[in-house]
Design a protein around this motif. Structure first.
Motif, short mmCIF file in Angstrom:
data_model
loop_
_atom_site.label_atom_id
_atom_site.label_comp_id
_atom_site.label_asym_id
_atom_site.label_seq_id
_atom_site.Cartn_x
_atom_site.Cartn_y
_atom_site.Cartn_z
N LYS A 9 0.88 -1.16 -0.29
CA LYS A 9 -0.07 0.23 0.43
C LYS A 9 0.66 0.99 -0.02
O LYS A 9 0.95 2.15 -0.53
N ARG A 10 2.14 1.19 0.83
CA ARG A 10 2.51 2.34 0.79
C ARG A 10 3.32 2.87 -0.70
O ARG A 10 3.14 2.66 -1.13
N GLN A 32 9.06 9.14 18.55
CA GLN A 32 8.86 7.64 19.62
C GLN A 32 9.78 6.26 18.76
O GLN A 32 10.92 6.22 19.26
N ILE A 33 8.61 6.46 17.48
CA ILE A 33 9.40 5.30 16.97
C ILE A 33 10.73 5.33 16.27
O ILE A 33 11.78 4.06 16.21
N LEU A 34 11.19 6.36 15.96
CA LEU A 34 12.45 7.17 15.35
C LEU A 34 13.71 6.58 15.83
O LEU A 34 14.37 6.64 15.99
N ARG A 35 12.94 7.60 17.28
CA ARG A 35 13.97 7.03 18.32
C ARG A 35 14.91 5.29 18.87
O ARG A 35 15.86 5.13 18.65
N LEU A 36 13.73 4.52 18.38
CA LEU A 36 13.79 2.95 18.72
C LEU A 36 14.54 2.61 17.74
O LEU A 36 15.23 1.14 16.96
N SER A 37 14.86 3.21 16.43
CA SER A 37 15.41 2.67 14.78
C SER A 37 16.11 1.71 15.08
O SER A 37 17.20 1.96 15.63
N PRO A 38 16.77 0.82 14.87
CA PRO A 38 18.35 -0.24 14.86
C PRO A 38 19.11 0.55 14.27
O PRO A 38 19.74 1.32 12.97
N TRP A 134 29.67 4.80 7.11
CA TRP A 134 29.10 3.90 7.66
C TRP A 134 28.33 4.80 8.51
O TRP A 134 27.42 3.94 8.81
N GLU A 135 28.56 5.67 9.11
CA GLU A 135 27.59 6.06 9.67
C GLU A 135 26.33 7.05 9.14
O GLU A 135 24.96 6.86 9.13
N GLU A 136 26.70 7.15 7.45
CA GLU A 136 25.44 7.88 6.17
C GLU A 136 24.40 6.30 6.17
O GLU A 136 23.21 6.46 6.07
N LYS A 137 25.68 4.92 6.28
CA LYS A 137 24.44 4.04 5.94
C LYS A 137 23.27 3.81 7.07
O LYS A 137 22.40 3.50 6.92
N GLN A 138 24.11 4.24 8.59
CA GLN A 138 22.38 3.85 8.81
C GLN A 138 21.52 5.16 9.39
O GLN A 138 20.48 5.14 9.76
N ALA A 139 21.20 6.42 8.82
CA ALA A 139 21.11 6.92 8.40
C ALA A 139 19.80 6.63 7.53
O ALA A 139 18.87 7.02 7.73
N TYR A 140 19.83 5.55 6.86
CA TYR A 140 19.07 5.36 6.09
C TYR A 140 18.28 4.34 6.83
O TYR A 140 17.36 4.08 5.80
N ILE A 141 18.90 3.23 7.51
CA ILE A 141 18.24 2.41 8.14
C ILE A 141 16.92 3.30 8.66
O ILE A 141 15.47 3.09 9.13
N ALA A 142 17.22 3.93 9.58
CA ALA A 142 16.57 5.11 10.94
C ALA A 142 15.19 5.94 9.24
O ALA A 142 14.01 6.03 9.28
N MET A 143 15.57 6.32 8.64
CA MET A 143 14.92 6.85 7.53
C MET A 143 13.99 5.72 6.92
O MET A 143 12.43 6.21 6.79
N THR A 144 14.24 4.39 7.01
CA THR A 144 13.54 3.76 6.69
C THR A 144 12.24 3.40 7.96
O THR A 144 11.18 2.88 7.39
N VAL A 145 12.63 2.85 8.79
CA VAL A 145 12.29 3.09 9.79
C VAL A 145 10.58 4.05 10.07
O VAL A 145 9.39 3.74 9.94
N LEU A 146 11.09 5.44 9.45
CA LEU A 146 10.02 6.33 9.97
C LEU A 146 9.29 6.40 8.58
O LEU A 146 7.85 6.89 8.68
N LEU A 147 9.76 6.00 7.13
CA LEU A 147 8.68 5.73 6.69
C LEU A 147 7.66 4.25 6.27
O LEU A 147 6.36 4.30 6.31
N TYR A 148 7.88 3.22 7.38
CA TYR A 148 6.91 2.48 7.35
C TYR A 148 6.10 2.88 8.91
O TYR A 148 4.92 2.44 8.52
N SER A 157 4.74 9.56 3.15
CA SER A 157 6.05 10.20 3.54
C SER A 157 7.04 10.49 1.76
O SER A 157 6.65 9.59 1.05
N THR A 158 8.09 10.57 2.34
CA THR A 158 8.52 11.82 0.77
C THR A 158 10.00 11.46 1.10
O THR A 158 10.72 12.40 1.65
N PRO A 159 11.15 10.41 1.05
CA PRO A 159 12.24 10.23 0.86
C PRO A 159 12.97 11.22 0.37
O PRO A 159 13.20 11.06 -1.33
N ILE A 160 13.84 11.95 0.93
CA ILE A 160 14.39 13.24 -0.59
C ILE A 160 15.75 13.11 0.17
O ILE A 160 16.47 13.66 0.82
N GLU A 161 16.77 13.24 -1.49
CA GLU A 161 18.59 13.00 -1.10
C GLU A 161 18.52 14.52 -2.15
O GLU A 161 19.66 14.97 -1.93
N GLY A 162 17.81 14.99 -2.87
CA GLY A 162 17.80 16.30 -3.65
C GLY A 162 17.99 17.33 -3.22
O GLY A 162 17.04 18.31 -3.08
#
Length: 214
Positions: A9-10, A32-38, A134-148, A157-162
């Motif tokens: 659906k997303r 709160q969910i974002l804070r709990l990102s792995p 390596w740190e930036e890869k972790q940011a993408y994990i957090a982003m994915t948690v937020l999207l879902y 939602s919209t993820p933006i690299e631009g």
């Protein structure tokens, strides 16, 4: 709704209804969910800068590519994910102190093992010159948690690299705090004319993507 149905659906919103806002309670839940990102070795190398007002949007708009202005201008809220320029001893000790406070680390042996393990992996990334990546890869994990997480709450939602990270860092003074920007996620409720909601989702086939190792 199970996660498979949620994934079907997303969609990525292209424009939002500017008159429909995320409630304070729902946005607090997302935080709160974002804070709990792995993150790798529980490194948590991020901070999250949030905004919702016209003034806050205007603050970051000059660093955002013009083709992404419709997302930023009409969204209810945005989250900018930034990471540290390296994880120093002081930061690593903050993680240890949080682990003790939260009851995760209860004995001196657990504290020592947790600290030494994280320091080893952070030091390894430093020695290979890979810390920023390596740190930036972790940011993408957090982003994915937020999207879902947002999708599970009926929030689009919209993820933006631009955007121009260097310009963004300058606008927000992030370099003064040893940080640099990585991603923006806009959040809200899509506009009625957003065709992405009704378009069929398209992905490469299961047969093409999945292969048993022989």
């Amino acid at each position: 709704m199970n996660f498979l149905e949620l994934s079907k659906k997303r969609f990525t919103a292209k424009e939002y209804n500017p008159n429909k806002k995320i409630s304070d309670a729902d946005f607090e839940t997302l935080k709160q969910i974002l804070r709990l990102s792995p993150s790798s070795v529980n490194s948590q190398p991020w901070i999250f800068l949030t905004g919702s007002t016209p003034e806050q949007k205007a603050k970051i708009r000059p660093a955002v590519a013009d083709f992404n202005w419709p997302r930023l201008d009409t969204c209810s809220h945005f989250v900018l994910i930034a990471v540290h320029n390296g994880l120093d001893e002081k930061f690593l000790l903050k993680i240890i102190e949080a682990g003790k406070k939260d009851g995760r680390l209860k004995t001196e042996e657990e504290i020592k093992a947790d600290n030494e393990s994280r320091k080893y992996w952070v030091g390894l990334r430093d020695s290979l010159g890979e810390t920023q990546t390596w740190e930036e890869k972790q940011a993408y994990i957090a982003m994915t948690v937020l999207l879902y997480a947002a999708a599970s709450m009926g929030i689009d939602s919209t993820p933006i690299e631009g955007f121009d990270p260097k310009a963004m860092d300058k606008l927000l003074g992030l370099t003064n705090y040893g940080l640099h920007s990585v991603l923006i996620v806009t959040l809200g409720y899509d506009a009625e004319n957003d065709a992405n909601r009704t378009k069929p989702k398209s992905r490469l086939s299961m047969d093409f993507l999945f292969h048993d190792i022989k």
